[in-house]
Write an enzyme that holds these catalytic residues in place. Structure first.
Site, PDB file in Angstrom:
ATOM      1  N   ASP A  14       0.852  -1.200   0.000  1.00 57.25           N
ATOM      2  CA  ASP A  14       0.000   0.000   0.000  1.00 57.25           C
ATOM      3  C   ASP A  14       0.884   1.245   0.000  1.00 57.25           C
ATOM      4  OD1 ASP A  14      -2.508   1.450   0.206  1.00 57.25           O
ATOM      5  OD2 ASP A  14      -1.877   1.965   2.225  1.00 57.25           O
ATOM      6  N   SER A  15       0.264   2.365  -0.348  1.00 58.03           N
ATOM      7  CA  SER A  15       0.996   3.636  -0.308  1.00 58.03           C
ATOM      8  C   SER A  15       1.373   4.009   1.135  1.00 58.03           C
ATOM      9  CB  SER A  15       0.140   4.744  -0.922  1.00 58.03           C
ATOM     10  OG  SER A  15      -1.091   4.841  -0.231  1.00 58.03           O
ATOM     11  N   TYR A  44      -0.683   8.513  -2.827  1.00 60.74           N
ATOM     12  CA  TYR A  44      -0.663   8.122  -4.236  1.00 60.74           C
ATOM     13  C   TYR A  44      -1.881   8.713  -4.960  1.00 60.74           C
ATOM     14  CZ  TYR A  44       2.966   4.450  -3.840  1.00 60.74           C
ATOM     15  OH  TYR A  44       4.132   3.751  -3.686  1.00 60.74           O
ATOM     16  N   GLY A  45      -2.921   8.994  -4.174  1.00 55.70           N
ATOM     17  CA  GLY A  45      -4.219   9.360  -4.743  1.00 55.70           C
ATOM     18  C   GLY A  45      -4.238  10.623  -5.573  1.00 55.70           C
ATOM     19  N   CYS A  90      -3.718  -1.121  -2.159  1.00 55.24           N
ATOM     20  CA  CYS A  90      -3.977   0.286  -2.487  1.00 55.24           C
ATOM     21  C   CYS A  90      -4.904   0.372  -3.707  1.00 55.24           C
ATOM     22  CB  CYS A  90      -2.647   0.964  -2.774  1.00 55.24           C
ATOM     23  SG  CYS A  90      -2.796   2.699  -3.177  1.00 55.24           S
ATOM     24  N   ASN A  91      -6.042   1.007  -3.528  1.00 54.50           N
ATOM     25  CA  ASN A  91      -6.993   1.141  -4.644  1.00 54.50           C
ATOM     26  C   ASN A  91      -6.388   1.955  -5.778  1.00 54.50           C
ATOM     27  OD1 ASN A  91     -10.077   0.304  -3.901  1.00 54.50           O
ATOM     28  ND2 ASN A  91      -8.841   0.729  -2.096  1.00 54.50           N
ATOM     29  N   THR A  92      -5.657   3.022  -5.424  1.00 58.90           N
ATOM     30  CA  THR A  92      -5.063   3.870  -6.456  1.00 58.90           C
ATOM     31  C   THR A  92      -4.042   3.073  -7.266  1.00 58.90           C
ATOM     32  OG1 THR A  92      -5.366   5.790  -5.010  1.00 58.90           O
ATOM     33  CG2 THR A  92      -3.841   6.042  -6.847  1.00 58.90           C
ATOM     34  N   GLU A 123      -6.506   9.965   8.667  1.00 52.08           N
ATOM     35  CA  GLU A 123      -5.144   9.915   9.245  1.00 52.08           C
ATOM     36  C   GLU A 123      -5.041  10.815  10.478  1.00 52.08           C
ATOM     37  OE1 GLU A 123      -1.987  10.049   6.370  1.00 52.08           O
ATOM     38  OE2 GLU A 123      -2.754   8.226   5.434  1.00 52.08           O
ATOM     39  N   CYS A 180     -11.252   2.882  -1.376  1.00 55.32           N
ATOM     40  CA  CYS A 180     -10.049   3.505  -0.812  1.00 55.32           C
ATOM     41  C   CYS A 180      -9.752   2.806   0.503  1.00 55.32           C
ATOM     42  CB  CYS A 180     -10.282   4.996  -0.577  1.00 55.32           C
ATOM     43  SG  CYS A 180      -8.892   5.806   0.243  1.00 55.32           S
ATOM     44  N   THR A 181      -8.469   2.546   0.723  1.00 61.55           N
ATOM     45  CA  THR A 181      -8.065   1.795   1.914  1.00 61.55           C
ATOM     46  C   THR A 181      -8.487   2.440   3.234  1.00 61.55           C
ATOM     47  OG1 THR A 181      -5.991   3.019   1.717  1.00 61.55           O
ATOM     48  CG2 THR A 181      -6.007   0.745   0.909  1.00 61.55           C
ATOM     49  N   HIS A 182      -8.643   3.774   3.219  1.00 61.80           N
ATOM     50  CA  HIS A 182      -8.923   4.474   4.475  1.00 61.80           C
ATOM     51  C   HIS A 182     -10.400   4.446   4.875  1.00 61.80           C
ATOM     52  CE1 HIS A 182      -4.935   5.864   3.755  1.00 61.80           C
ATOM     53  NE2 HIS A 182      -4.936   6.719   4.762  1.00 61.80           N
TER      54      HIS A 182
HETATM   55  N1  DGL Z   1      -4.101   3.826  -0.371  1.00 57.50           N
HETATM   56  C1  DGL Z   1      -4.781   4.844  -1.154  1.00 57.50           C
HETATM   57  C2  DGL Z   1      -5.983   4.203  -1.871  1.00 57.50           C
HETATM   58  O1  DGL Z   1      -6.524   3.195  -1.456  1.00 57.50           O
HETATM   59  C3  DGL Z   1      -5.233   6.015  -0.290  1.00 57.50           C
HETATM   60  C4  DGL Z   1      -4.094   6.857   0.251  1.00 57.50           C
HETATM   61  C5  DGL Z   1      -3.258   7.520  -0.830  1.00 57.50           C
HETATM   62  O2  DGL Z   1      -3.775   8.376  -1.570  1.00 57.50           O
HETATM   63  O3  DGL Z   1      -2.068   7.163  -0.926  1.00 57.50           O
HETATM   64  O4  DGL Z   1      -6.398   4.711  -2.876  1.00 57.50           O
END
Ligand code: DGL
Length: 274
Positions: A12-13, A44-45, A75-77, A152, A187-189
């Site tokens: 993940d990012s 990363y988003g 990470c979805n992105t 966060e 999104c992971t969050h």
């Molecule tokens: N992990 C990213 C996602 O799931 C979210 C955080 C980021 O933007 O790095 O898209």
């Protein structure tokens, strides 16, 4: 491939992918895990395809060199922008979060109308819309960039977060999508915001979490690699977890525990050279 006790690499990012690791630990407790959080280069988003692909491929190679026999792109992105590039560069099977998320949405919806919320980059890639349309579903994607920093910050029940979520979701469920019955957390969050999001979405909406569906997809994939009849003590031992972070290990331990829901011990700092 014969694997007695698999080591699964999770990328993940940053910290958010720990929500996917949490789901994996519930569904596949008889594996070991190596987790890579690219905390020095998040988010990363808001980054380009080229940058995300380059970072993600470096991380994938790092996880492989640390024993990962399968990679989960939490990470979805990174999945939305670079799954093809990561899969082409990897030497082990790779599972992303978009297809399992779309599959879960397809299994949930009754009226075939889906809202997807994610980062700016995930939404601009239209990876979820393509995956949902391929299943005959109508999708509206909505970027919610303020939600990642709020999570966060730990503001998962904060009135400010609720107000922002109301604005985003008000736009997402407007017009022809007001009757959409399923919302994908792309999104992971966002799993940390599930109770708040449930509160601000219309009552008839079912929330699909791509962390849970990804864990189930990984379990199915593993099943093909390693038959479940195996009952050796090796398979029954509790999972070994090893974490790598590109920024402060202290911050990873502190923030990460909120996402993983347990304390994080074994974190190692990694300096990936440009
Ligand atoms: N992990 C990213 C996602 O799931 C979210 C955080 C980021 O933007 O790095 O898209």
């Amino acid at each position: 491939m014969t694997i007695r006790r698999p080591t699964i690499g999770v990328f993940d990012s940053g910290f958010g992918g720990l929500t996917v690791l949490k789901a994996l630990l519930e569904v596949i407790p008889d594996a070991d895990y190596v987790y890579f959080g690219d905390t020095a280069r998040l988010p990363y988003g808001s980054k380009s395809v080229e940058t995300v692909a380059k970072y993600a491929v470096e991380a994938a190679h790092y996880l492989e060199s640390n024993g990962a026999q399968m990679l989960v792109i939490a990470c979805n992105t990174a999945t939305a922008l670079a799954l093809d590039r990561i899969t082409a560069a990897a030497h082990v099977p790779v599972v992303g979060v978009v297809e399992p998320g779309a599959e879960a949405a397809a299994a949930t919806t009754k009226n075939r109308k889906i809202v997807v919320i994610g980062t700016e980059a995930t939404v601009s890639s239209h990876a979820y819309r393509r995956a949902l349309e391929a299943r005959g579903l109508e999708a509206r994607e909505k970027a919610c960039p303020l939600l990642v920093p709020l999570v966060e910050e730990g503001w998962v029940e904060h009135p400010v977060t609720e107000q922002i979520a109301r604005i985003y979701l008000g736009e997402a469920f407007a017009d022809s999508f007001h009757e959409a019955d399923t919302m994908v957390l792309a999104c992971t969050h966002y799993p940390l915001l599930k109770p708040l999001l449930q509160l601000v979405t219309p009552d008839h909406v079912c929330i699909v979490d791509s962390a849970d569906s990804t864990a189930c997809a990984v379990a199915t994939h593993l099943q093909q690699l390693l038959p479940r009849t195996e009952t050796s003590p090796e398979r029954r031992a509790s999972p070994r977890l090893k974490f790598f972070a590109t920024d402060s290990t202290e911050k990873f331990r502190r923030l990460g525990a909120r996402f993983l829901g347990r304390t994080i011990d074994d974190v190692q700092h990694v300096d990936l050279k440009e």
